[in-house]
Design a protein around this motif. Structure first.
Motif, short mmCIF file in Angstrom:
data_model
loop_
_atom_site.label_atom_id
_atom_site.label_comp_id
_atom_site.label_asym_id
_atom_site.label_seq_id
_atom_site.Cartn_x
_atom_site.Cartn_y
_atom_site.Cartn_z
N ARG A 168 0.83 -1.18 0.12
CA ARG A 168 0.10 -0.14 0.13
C ARG A 168 0.91 1.21 -0.07
NH1 ARG A 168 -5.29 1.23 3.31
NH2 ARG A 168 -5.23 3.65 3.15
N GLU B 291 1.13 4.07 -3.09
CA GLU B 291 0.73 5.49 -2.43
C GLU B 291 1.87 6.37 -2.87
OE1 GLU B 291 -2.38 4.82 1.28
OE2 GLU B 291 -0.22 5.05 1.43
N VAL C 2 -7.70 0.92 -1.24
CA VAL C 2 -6.64 1.70 -1.68
C VAL C 2 -6.47 2.43 -2.80
CG1 VAL C 2 -3.98 1.43 -2.19
CG2 VAL C 2 -5.19 0.00 -0.28
#
Length: 677
Positions: free
Chosen positions: A432, A436, A458
């Motif tokens: 994750r 990001e 997500v």
């Protein structure tokens, strides 16, 4: 906010919400009103108009340019003529009122000089169909009488504003005009009246087309050119997109978008689609995004894939030669350098349309504009013959110095702009954080995880589908891996950056480790990384753009710790895959590197699923203090977090280490026993 400005924004949002009326960043709206001048204390008449580059559907007050009408109208007296009308855009800056607001667009004169409190300039499909019909003026007269006037083609600018203002004065009964080759402009005494007049023009054009037009304006369906069934169509598109994206990125990297709407599939199945596509689009807002014309595959949908690929390569060479000839026909000493000779739109019969741009939004919008262009062609051919503006005029706008100045004002691209990242295990923890970070740095991200809900969450938190899409995949299943990479191709055109991060761990002693424990960890990490790398490498080789494959390995692939046989062996397998693939894929410009983190406790999906408790028991510390324990055994005495691993991925892939491959980077705060030898 003043009531007339609030009404303007509401009207703009309604008009901008329907792509049949105007596209993203297309068209402009305005209103006029009086306000107290803070300097003189007297009233001053102002113009609020959508600024350069803004979008009607999402327009805010900050997106409006605010100008003094007395100054704007005074420019008429110093206007140097059509040959120097571009100079007037700079003069608009001296008419601005107050501070802030958007930069005035080229259409500002149209709004300011037309004597009406409210003005809308739009690019509706039906209106442009009239505007591009060979006998558009006569059709306008037949449809509207004297209620709507015809304006012959003129490039947007100050003179066009003067022309429309004069027509408004000479035709007081008119509610607007159709601009040859371009679009429509409407006006009204109130915001409601202006919007109603614009919609009346659009609906009347469409009603005329529906009642008077031919039912098959594109001709009959060519035998063998009907659309492929959906599953077969998407599979063919996924196979072709990386190859086409590579071709479209010859001059500069591009992101891709796939469209298989009924509008496009029907168009490329018809007998006249080649002739019409060759004529190109007409409205400036269209061809500035789609280029002067598309590249069209001239093979039936049933052609063998390898034949289509070979033909695409031939057509691409011809397209580039044709575009360069187009540039050289019209360029002079003042023309900006050629921006690129690759197509922005590629049409494939039976499959659909591939569109390309500097980011996903630009690629998607280019495709949306070409859908509008097809609708325009359909309308024009239904009631007349499609006759877009001349090629020379298209070139004048495409290489307009004002357009070049607008491009120069664009912010510099982010480090990973145009790159498509595929991150496995991205639903939590390290994956994750990597997804990001890559998105923040400009990449389009495919959030791949076996948990569909966490992948979806997500992706949504990263942003719109222009930035990230979720994909559900079990990396141990070859068919699922191939399907996931196909989804990446359909979403963004291909893949450039693959992060093999999916993993799990079971901490047991040798005698407690079962065959199932061993097989599970090796399936997910060793086999899963192999399957993902294999499918991704095939796509990257097809693109011909190079790429990056990064393995999130572990210091446990080097460091021999207790009760960790299956996990450590699987990580060692991954570590050697890095070396083997770096040696094999280097000739294709594909770099393969690894990252060796120490135990990432906080935010980790692996640790939360039981591994943390198991490792805490091995070391005899409370689970809640495991991160602290790991930190204290390092040289730097610092805990390793998911974002530290993400930072290493960025360092490897952002360009500064372009000549580095086969490397393992420790992200462990200094574990001496895991030093690479």
């Amino acid at each position: 906010m003043r009531p007339e400005v609030a009404n303007l924004l509401e009207r703009s949002h309604r008009l901008g919400s329907d792509p049949r009326i105007t596209n993203y960043a297309g068209g402009n709206t305005s209103c006029k009103g009086a306000e107290v001048d803070p300097v003189t204390g007297g009233e001053v008449e102002l113009l609020w108009v959508k600024g350069s580059g803004g979008d009607l559907g999402t327009l805010t007050e900050k997106g409006l340019a605010v100008l003094r009408l007395d100054r704007l109208r005074a420019l008429v007296d110093v206007y140097p003529g059509v040959e120097r009308e571009d100079e007037m855009v700079a003069a608009f800056d001296f008419c601005l009122h107050g501070k802030g607001g958007a930069a005035p667009s080229i259409d500002t004169a149209m709004h300011g000089l037309v004597d009406a409190p409210h003005v809308d300039h739009l690019h509706p499909d039906a209106g442009i169909a009239f505007a591009t019909a060979a006998d558009g003026e006569a059709l306008t007269k037949a449809c509207f009488g004297d209620r709507v006037a015809w304006v012959p083609w003129r490039r947007p600018g100050f003179q066009l504003g003067l022309d429309i203002a004069e027509i408004k004065r000479e035709h007081p009964q008119a509610i607007g005009v159709i601009l040859g080759g371009h679009g429509i402009t409407a006006w009204g005494a109130t915001s409601q009246e202006c919007e109603a007049n614009a919609l009346e023009i659009i609906r009347s054009c469409q009603a005329y087309i529906d009642s008077h037009g031919r039912t098959d304006p594109f001709g009959a369906v060519v035998e063998g050119y009907a659309p492929l069934p959906e599953v077969e169509r998407r599979a063919r598109a996924a196979a072709l997109l990386p190859i086409v994206r590579g071709l479209a990125s010859t001059d500069r990297p591009q992101v891709g978008h796939y469209t298989d709407s009924d509008v496009i599939l029907d168009f490329v199945s018809r007998e006249h689609h080649q002739r019409l596509a060759a004529l190109g689009t007409s409205c400036p807002d269209h061809f500035l995004r789609t280029k002067v014309r598309p590249m069209v595959v001239d093979l039936p949908p049933t052609a063998a894939l390898e034949d289509v690929v070979a033909r695409l390569r031939e057509l691409h060479v011809a397209y580039r030669e044709d575009y360069r000839a187009y540039y050289e026909r019209y360029a002079d000493d003042t023309t900006p350098a050629m921006r690129g000779a690759d197509p922005a739109i590629v049409l494939v019969p039976g499959v659909g349309m591939f569109s390309f741009g500097k980011d996903k939004q630009t690629a998607r919008v280019a495709g949306e504009f070409y859908v509008n262009a097809v609708n325009v062609m359909r309308g024009a051919e239904a009631i007349s013959t499609y006759a877009p503006i001349e090629e020379r005029e298209k070139f004048r706008i495409e290489y307009w110095l004002l357009e070049e100045a607008k491009l120069a004002r664009m912010p510099a691209p982010k480090p990973l702009a145009t790159r498509v990242a595929f991150v496995t295990g991205a639903g939590s923890g390290i994956g994750r954080a990597i997804a990001e970070r890559l998105a923040r740095e400009g990449a389009c991200v495919v959030v791949a995880d076996m948990n569909a809900e966490t992948a979806r969450k997500v992706a949504e938190e990263i942003g719109s589908s222009d930035l990230a899409v979720p994909v559900t995949v079990d990396v141990t299943d070859e068919d699922q891996v191939r399907a996931a990479l196909a989804e990446a191709a359909l979403a963004f055109g291909g893949v450039d950056l693959v992060i093999n991060n999916a993993g799990l761990s079971i901490s047991k002693s040798l005698l407690e480790t079962t065959v199932d424990d061993w097989d599970l960890q090796h399936r997910v990490m060793a086999r899963g990384s192999f399957l993902v790398a294999k499918a991704a490498a095939a796509a990257m080789i097809g693109q011909g753009l190079g790429g990056d494959i990064v393995y999130i390995s572990s210091k446990n692939g080097v460091f021999a710790g207790p009760n960790n046989l299956a996990y450590g062996a699987a990580k060692a397998d991954q570590a050697h895959q890095v070396r083997l693939l770096a040696a094999e894929l280097g000739e294709h410009g594909i770099r393969v590197n690894g990252i060796n983190p120490d135990g990432v406790v906080r935010g980790s999906g692996i640790f939360a699923s039981g591994w943390g408790a198991q490792r805490a028991a091995v070391y005899g510390v409370p689970e809640e203090r495991l991160g602290e324990y790991y930190a204290q055994r390092t040289l730097l005495k610092k805990e390793v977090l998911p974002e530290h691993v993400a930072a290493a991925v960025f360092a490897l892939t952002a360009g500064d280490l372009a000549n580095t491959t086969g490397l393992h980077i420790p992200v462990d705060s200094g574990v001496a026993a895991a030093f690479l030898r």
